[in-house]
Design an enzyme around this catalytic site. Structure first.
Site, short mmCIF file in Angstrom:
data_model
loop_
_atom_site.label_atom_id
_atom_site.label_comp_id
_atom_site.label_asym_id
_atom_site.label_seq_id
_atom_site.Cartn_x
_atom_site.Cartn_y
_atom_site.Cartn_z
N CYS A 1 -18.33 -0.07 9.37
CA CYS A 1 -18.61 0.53 10.70
C CYS A 1 -20.00 0.22 11.30
O CYS A 1 -19.86 -0.53 12.29
CB CYS A 1 -18.84 2.24 10.64
SG CYS A 1 -17.32 2.76 10.21
N LYS B 1 0.91 -1.20 0.13
CA LYS B 1 0.14 0.10 0.12
C LYS B 1 0.97 1.35 0.16
O LYS B 1 0.65 2.22 -0.67
CB LYS B 1 -0.96 0.02 1.36
CG LYS B 1 -2.00 0.97 1.24
CD LYS B 1 -2.72 0.96 2.65
CE LYS B 1 -4.27 0.10 2.32
NZ LYS B 1 -5.09 0.05 3.39
N PHE C 1 -31.99 9.11 7.03
CA PHE C 1 -31.94 7.79 7.44
C PHE C 1 -33.12 6.97 7.64
O PHE C 1 -33.25 6.44 8.94
CB PHE C 1 -30.95 7.67 8.58
CG PHE C 1 -29.74 7.43 8.62
CD1 PHE C 1 -28.71 6.24 8.29
CD2 PHE C 1 -28.76 8.72 7.83
CE1 PHE C 1 -27.52 6.17 7.87
CE2 PHE C 1 -27.53 8.62 7.30
CZ PHE C 1 -26.92 7.14 7.40
N ARG D 1 -17.44 -3.99 2.29
CA ARG D 1 -17.66 -4.77 3.63
C ARG D 1 -18.96 -4.84 4.07
O ARG D 1 -19.52 -3.76 4.03
CB ARG D 1 -16.43 -4.07 4.56
CG ARG D 1 -15.18 -4.36 4.16
CD ARG D 1 -14.15 -3.55 5.15
NE ARG D 1 -14.09 -1.98 4.97
CZ ARG D 1 -13.09 -1.30 5.57
NH1 ARG D 1 -12.37 -1.78 6.42
NH2 ARG D 1 -13.10 -0.09 5.05
P1 NAD Z 1 -8.98 0.31 6.98
O1 NAD Z 1 -8.79 -0.99 7.43
O2 NAD Z 1 -9.27 0.94 5.74
O3 NAD Z 1 -7.47 0.69 7.36
C1 NAD Z 1 -6.81 0.45 8.37
C2 NAD Z 1 -5.29 0.45 7.95
O4 NAD Z 1 -4.33 0.16 9.14
C3 NAD Z 1 -5.04 -0.64 7.02
O5 NAD Z 1 -4.22 0.16 5.75
C4 NAD Z 1 -3.83 -1.62 7.61
O6 NAD Z 1 -2.97 -2.05 6.90
C5 NAD Z 1 -3.33 -0.75 8.81
N1 NAD Z 1 -2.57 -1.18 9.97
C6 NAD Z 1 -2.95 -2.20 10.47
N2 NAD Z 1 -2.00 -2.50 11.36
C7 NAD Z 1 -1.13 -1.54 11.63
C8 NAD Z 1 -0.01 -1.09 12.20
N3 NAD Z 1 0.41 -1.97 13.34
N4 NAD Z 1 0.49 -0.11 11.90
C9 NAD Z 1 0.40 0.63 11.08
N5 NAD Z 1 -0.74 0.47 10.22
C10 NAD Z 1 -1.49 -0.73 10.45
O7 NAD Z 1 -9.81 1.03 8.05
P2 NAD Z 1 -10.77 2.20 8.20
O8 NAD Z 1 -11.84 2.17 7.45
O9 NAD Z 1 -9.89 3.43 7.93
O10 NAD Z 1 -11.14 2.47 9.79
C11 NAD Z 1 -10.08 2.68 10.58
C12 NAD Z 1 -10.84 2.97 12.04
O11 NAD Z 1 -11.63 3.98 11.86
C13 NAD Z 1 -11.76 1.67 12.54
O12 NAD Z 1 -11.78 1.76 14.02
C14 NAD Z 1 -13.14 2.15 12.03
O13 NAD Z 1 -14.13 1.45 12.55
C15 NAD Z 1 -13.18 3.70 12.14
N6 NAD Z 1 -13.89 4.42 11.20
C16 NAD Z 1 -14.20 4.03 10.06
C17 NAD Z 1 -14.74 4.96 9.30
C18 NAD Z 1 -14.87 4.49 7.53
O14 NAD Z 1 -15.86 5.05 7.12
N7 NAD Z 1 -14.01 3.81 7.19
C19 NAD Z 1 -15.54 6.15 9.56
C20 NAD Z 1 -15.25 6.46 10.97
C21 NAD Z 1 -14.52 5.48 11.96
#
Ligand code: NAD
Length: 430
Positions: A261, A35, A250, A328
């Site tokens: 989420c 990535k 909603f 997802r």
């Molecule tokens: P994602 O899966 O898209 O990204 C997470 C990233 O973290 C991945 O690229 C992964 O490789 C990386 N990662 C994992 N372990 C790591 C480490 N030790 N060091 C560095 N990088 C590491 O997840 P996301 O959708 O960005 O969500 C992240 C968090 O935010 C979650 O808790 C989610 O619930 C929350 N969130 C997501 C959204 C959304 O719309 N996607 C909105 C609000 C909150």
């Protein structure tokens, strides 16, 4: 300010690019070397409107970098954000292993006072747990702040720039000063910034998602009644939503909620409550209604084709919502699995989410346009309300299909108009 974001997924990339655009120096870190290589080469691994342009500009102007060097980036920053995934374990519990891996790296490498901001969605009490954990591995001063993320995929950059509110959990004056500086441009345009204890901030995130999920499940549950008694959920929704105490958002029947989420956050809330011996029936029902509902669309199709073996079914929309490539827990995946099990041939089209879906279902046929997907089809299932599906040439579609059947799981079409054109159509809750 010098900011490091641990985790370069939807949240990390959007937050990092947006903070860089406000003039901060930002490093986005990820453990996924592939990535990071892609990002360094100028390829953005996710689809989010406006993100590619924002990243390109800030990289070119030297404010945004990508690396796998978590240790060096933790040491360099004044503020380190935790933006890693918190997926769901089989029990429903949030998996915090990535959060604690990152916390360990931060703890082992900081050399000066650092504010550690948790943006990942985590159970109540996690900021306090991280604090206790870090005290065991470092003597350097730090504060752990909860700053839950409310961005909506598909509108994430706008949400960063113009958030409904910014929630910050900290009781430390020092951390509060840093967070105020970080969000000073939001304060200038009067976006509400709410300070509170970390536990309260953490709960607000779960509460908001559970409330939105409950509205969706409420309407879908009511929709099953509408289908039985000949009422129309769209009109019910309008009649309810005009009540200013309820509001219209909603409040639509749909194929069910998905994404990274709502499903996991509702289940994690249930888990937290039950682990404290509290009655979580209300929240459990939100998830149960949704899961049952996601499986119900095959039945809608079977009203027209009781036996699906050997039939060709088109699926329009794979992403869990428009303007994202995120699949997802998308209701489309549940449907495709059922269709394949029933022996149907599946032709699918989505403007952004076909590559991700192909990895899970390589045997589905993916097409270049919505028209190609309906070629020879016995029915088309509308699963995501991408704009492109709204004003297609339906005479051409009817001519291309073997049978003119539409199952409109997003209720985007006027059913009478479609019937007038010779289609057989059903929707959700009508
Ligand atoms: P994602 O899966 O898209 O990204 C997470 C990233 O973290 C991945 O690229 C992964 O490789 C990386 N990662 C994992 N372990 C790591 C480490 N030790 N060091 C560095 N990088 C590491 O997840 P996301 O959708 O960005 O969500 C992240 C968090 O935010 C979650 O808790 C989610 O619930 C929350 N969130 C997501 C959204 C959304 O719309 N996607 C909105 C609000 C909150």
């Amino acid at each position: 300010m010098k900011l490091t974001l641990m985790g370069s997924g939807y949240v990390g990339l959007v937050t990092g690019a947006c903070f860089a655009d406000l003039g901060n120096d930002v490093i986005c870190v990820d453990v996924d070397a592939g990535k990071i290589e892609k990002l360094k080469a100028g390829h953005v691994p996710i689809y989010e409107p406006g993100l590619e342009e924002l990243i390109r500009r800030n990289v070119a102007e030297g404010r945004l970098q990508f690396t796998t060097d978590a240790a060096g980036s933790a040491e360099w920053a004044e503020v380190v954000f935790i933006c890693v995934g918190t997926p769901q374990r089989a029990t429903g519990k949030a998996d915090l292993s990535h959060v604690f891996q990152v916390a360990e790296t931060i703890g082992k490498n900081i050399k000066k006072f650092t504010v550690i901001v948790d943006k990942s969605t985590v159970p109540v009490g996690t900021a306090q747990r991280i604090t206790r954990y870090l005290r065991e591995i470092t003597t350097v001063e730090f504060e752990v702040v909860s700053n839950p993320e409310f961005l909506k995929e598909g509108a994430a950059i706008k949400d960063f720039q113009n958030p409904d509110r910014i929630v910050i959990g900290t009781e430390s004056e020092r951390a509060r000063e840093v967070m105020n500086r970080l969000y000073s441009s939001h304060a200038r345009v009067n976006r509400p910034i709410l300070f509170m204890r970390t536990q309260t901030a953490e709960l607000i995130k779960y509460a908001a998602n559970a409330m939105l999920g409950s509205r969706i499940s409420f309407m879908n549950a009511l929709g099953t009644l509408c289908e039985k008694i000949g009422a129309d959920i769209k009109e019910v929704s309008k009649g309810m939503g005009l009540d200013t105490r309820i509001g219209p958002r909603f409040l639509q029947a749909s194929p069910g909620y998905g994404g990274s989420c709502f499903p996991k956050d509702v289940r994690a809330l249930v888990d937290v409550m039950e682990s404290l011996q509290l009655n979580a029936n209300f929240f459990r029902a939100i998830d149960q209604v949704n899961e049952l509902h996601k499986k119900s669309h095959l039945g809608r199709l079977q009203q027209f084709h009781p036996r699906l073996s050997g039939l060709t079914i088109a699926v329009w929309g794979l992403a869990f919502k428009p303007r994202t490539d995120d699949i997802r827990e998308s209701p489309s995946l549940t449907l495709i699995e059922q269709l394949l099990e029933a022996g149907a041939r599946v032709m699918a089209y989505d403007p952004e989410a076909m590559e991700n879906t192909r990895k899970l279902f390589p045997w589905v046929e993916y097409t270049h346009t919505p028209y190609d997907a309906v070629q020879g089809a016995h029915a088309v299932m509308v699963m995501t309300e991408w704009d492109v599906f709204r004003n297609l040439d339906f005479q051409r579609i009817k001519a291309a299909m073997t049978e003119p059947v539409i199952v409109d799981c997003r209720n985007i079409y006027d059913m009478e108009e479609m019937r007038g054109m010779g289609f057989k159509i059903s929707g959700v809750g009508r």
